[in-house]
Design a protein around this motif. Structure first.
Motif, PDB file in Angstrom:
ATOM      1  N   PRO A 126      45.389  27.933  30.217  1.00  0.00           N
ATOM      2  CA  PRO A 126      43.889  28.545  30.115  1.00  0.00           C
ATOM      3  C   PRO A 126      43.401  27.756  31.460  1.00  0.00           C
ATOM      4  O   PRO A 126      43.721  26.996  32.018  1.00  0.00           O
ATOM      5  CB  PRO A 126      43.338  27.968  28.872  1.00  0.00           C
ATOM      6  N   THR A 127      42.372  28.724  31.788  1.00  0.00           N
ATOM      7  CA  THR A 127      41.401  28.192  32.751  1.00  0.00           C
ATOM      8  C   THR A 127      40.069  28.148  32.438  1.00  0.00           C
ATOM      9  O   THR A 127      39.763  28.303  31.176  1.00  0.00           O
ATOM     10  CB  THR A 127      41.581  29.288  34.070  1.00  0.00           C
ATOM     11  N   TYR A 128      39.091  27.455  33.194  1.00  0.00           N
ATOM     12  CA  TYR A 128      37.734  27.681  32.804  1.00  0.00           C
ATOM     13  C   TYR A 128      37.118  29.095  32.382  1.00  0.00           C
ATOM     14  O   TYR A 128      36.213  29.114  31.491  1.00  0.00           O
ATOM     15  CB  TYR A 128      36.929  27.173  33.900  1.00  0.00           C
ATOM     16  N   PHE A 129      37.752  30.005  33.048  1.00  0.00           N
ATOM     17  CA  PHE A 129      37.305  31.381  32.748  1.00  0.00           C
ATOM     18  C   PHE A 129      37.863  32.190  31.730  1.00  0.00           C
ATOM     19  O   PHE A 129      37.378  33.067  31.522  1.00  0.00           O
ATOM     20  CB  PHE A 129      37.514  32.263  34.067  1.00  0.00           C
ATOM     21  N   GLY A 130      38.839  31.615  31.111  1.00  0.00           N
ATOM     22  CA  GLY A 130      39.687  32.479  30.282  1.00  0.00           C
ATOM     23  C   GLY A 130      40.809  32.097  29.993  1.00  0.00           C
ATOM     24  O   GLY A 130      41.721  30.993  30.684  1.00  0.00           O
ATOM     25  N   ARG A 131      41.617  32.698  29.016  1.00  0.00           N
ATOM     26  CA  ARG A 131      43.056  32.469  28.655  1.00  0.00           C
ATOM     27  C   ARG A 131      43.844  33.757  28.213  1.00  0.00           C
ATOM     28  O   ARG A 131      42.912  34.630  27.795  1.00  0.00           O
ATOM     29  CB  ARG A 131      43.121  31.606  27.339  1.00  0.00           C
ATOM     30  N   ALA A 132      44.824  33.744  28.448  1.00  0.00           N
ATOM     31  CA  ALA A 132      45.798  35.045  28.308  1.00  0.00           C
ATOM     32  C   ALA A 132      45.988  34.777  26.770  1.00  0.00           C
ATOM     33  O   ALA A 132      46.383  34.006  26.228  1.00  0.00           O
ATOM     34  CB  ALA A 132      47.264  34.858  29.011  1.00  0.00           C
ATOM     35  N   GLU A 133      46.142  36.438  26.506  1.00  0.00           N
ATOM     36  CA  GLU A 133      46.126  36.457  24.676  1.00  0.00           C
ATOM     37  C   GLU A 133      47.018  37.933  24.696  1.00  0.00           C
ATOM     38  O   GLU A 133      46.132  38.891  25.008  1.00  0.00           O
ATOM     39  CB  GLU A 133      44.902  36.350  23.921  1.00  0.00           C
ATOM     40  N   GLY A 134      47.937  37.779  24.202  1.00  0.00           N
ATOM     41  CA  GLY A 134      48.904  39.003  24.387  1.00  0.00           C
ATOM     42  C   GLY A 134      48.949  39.830  25.703  1.00  0.00           C
ATOM     43  O   GLY A 134      49.330  39.181  26.508  1.00  0.00           O
ATOM     44  N   TYR A 135      48.257  40.816  25.805  1.00  0.00           N
ATOM     45  CA  TYR A 135      48.360  41.634  26.952  1.00  0.00           C
ATOM     46  C   TYR A 135      46.947  41.761  27.725  1.00  0.00           C
ATOM     47  O   TYR A 135      46.642  42.842  28.195  1.00  0.00           O
ATOM     48  CB  TYR A 135      49.042  43.087  26.730  1.00  0.00           C
ATOM     49  N   GLY A 136      46.314  40.579  27.440  1.00  0.00           N
ATOM     50  CA  GLY A 136      45.041  40.844  28.235  1.00  0.00           C
ATOM     51  C   GLY A 136      44.321  39.433  27.919  1.00  0.00           C
ATOM     52  O   GLY A 136      44.948  38.470  27.940  1.00  0.00           O
ATOM     53  N   VAL A 137      43.000  39.393  28.093  1.00  0.00           N
ATOM     54  CA  VAL A 137      42.430  37.979  28.065  1.00  0.00           C
ATOM     55  C   VAL A 137      41.478  37.852  26.664  1.00  0.00           C
ATOM     56  O   VAL A 137      40.802  38.716  26.125  1.00  0.00           O
ATOM     57  CB  VAL A 137      41.261  38.318  29.270  1.00  0.00           C
ATOM     58  N   GLY A 138      42.025  36.752  26.293  1.00  0.00           N
ATOM     59  CA  GLY A 138      41.398  36.328  24.921  1.00  0.00           C
ATOM     60  C   GLY A 138      39.770  36.340  24.815  1.00  0.00           C
ATOM     61  O   GLY A 138      39.281  35.912  25.808  1.00  0.00           O
ATOM     62  N   ALA A 139      39.407  36.742  23.591  1.00  0.00           N
ATOM     63  CA  ALA A 139      37.948  36.588  23.561  1.00  0.00           C
ATOM     64  C   ALA A 139      37.619  34.963  23.457  1.00  0.00           C
ATOM     65  O   ALA A 139      38.047  34.266  22.798  1.00  0.00           O
ATOM     66  CB  ALA A 139      37.252  37.303  22.377  1.00  0.00           C
TER      67      ALA A 139
END
Length: 154
Positions: A126-139
């Motif tokens: 994860p980064t400050y701006f988000g995290r990968a989740e499945g095939y997208g960006v996690g909420a």
């Protein structure tokens, strides 16, 4: 055994799947090293996203694809650099229409990459701006219907 380190830029005017792309990449081999092999490449440039009305918007650096053949074999790394892939903009304001227009496109591209490489993707850190989740960006965690304000790092 050693190697020659060389970098070059190639302007791609064709889709990556076009049969002439590998030929153009091969033509970039240094003249002094005709047996040289590529260990990796980075694909970046302008991209297109859809606003809340479905209108196309062009933006540089939406996505980067890094492909490497070292050290353990072929790997690909995808990085995204825009708030259109998640449910909130970088100010934390919900933008469900923008998310609905773009997130499925990212998911389809990642699934296509899985099929091309032959293995399922693994999420990165994860980064400050988000995290990968499945095939997208996690909420992110929402508070009072808003996401976090991330503009202090822009």
């Amino acid at each position: 055994m050693g190697g020659a380190i060389a970098k070059t830029r190639l302007r791609l005017l064709r889709p990556l799947g076009d049969e002439q792309v590998p030929q153009r990449v091969e033509a970039l081999r240094p003249v002094g090293f005709p047996q040289a092999e590529f260990s990796g490449f980075l694909v970046t440039g302008p991209g297109m996203w859809l606003d809340e009305h479905g209108a196309q918007r062009h933006e540089n650096g939406l996505v980067e694809l890094t492909v490497s053949s070292e050290p353990l074999g072929l790997s690909a790394d995808v990085s995204v650099f825009h708030d259109i892939w998640g449910p909130f903009d970088f100010r934390g304001t919900p933008h469900p229409e923008v998310h609905q227009q773009n997130a499925p496109r990212l998911a389809a591209a990642l699934k296509e990459l899985d099929a091309l490489v032959g293995v399922a993707a693994e999420p990165g850190e994860p980064t400050y701006f988000g995290r990968a989740e499945g095939y997208g960006v996690g909420a992110p965690d929402a508070e009072d219907g808003r996401g976090p304000d991330l503009t202090d790092q822009l």
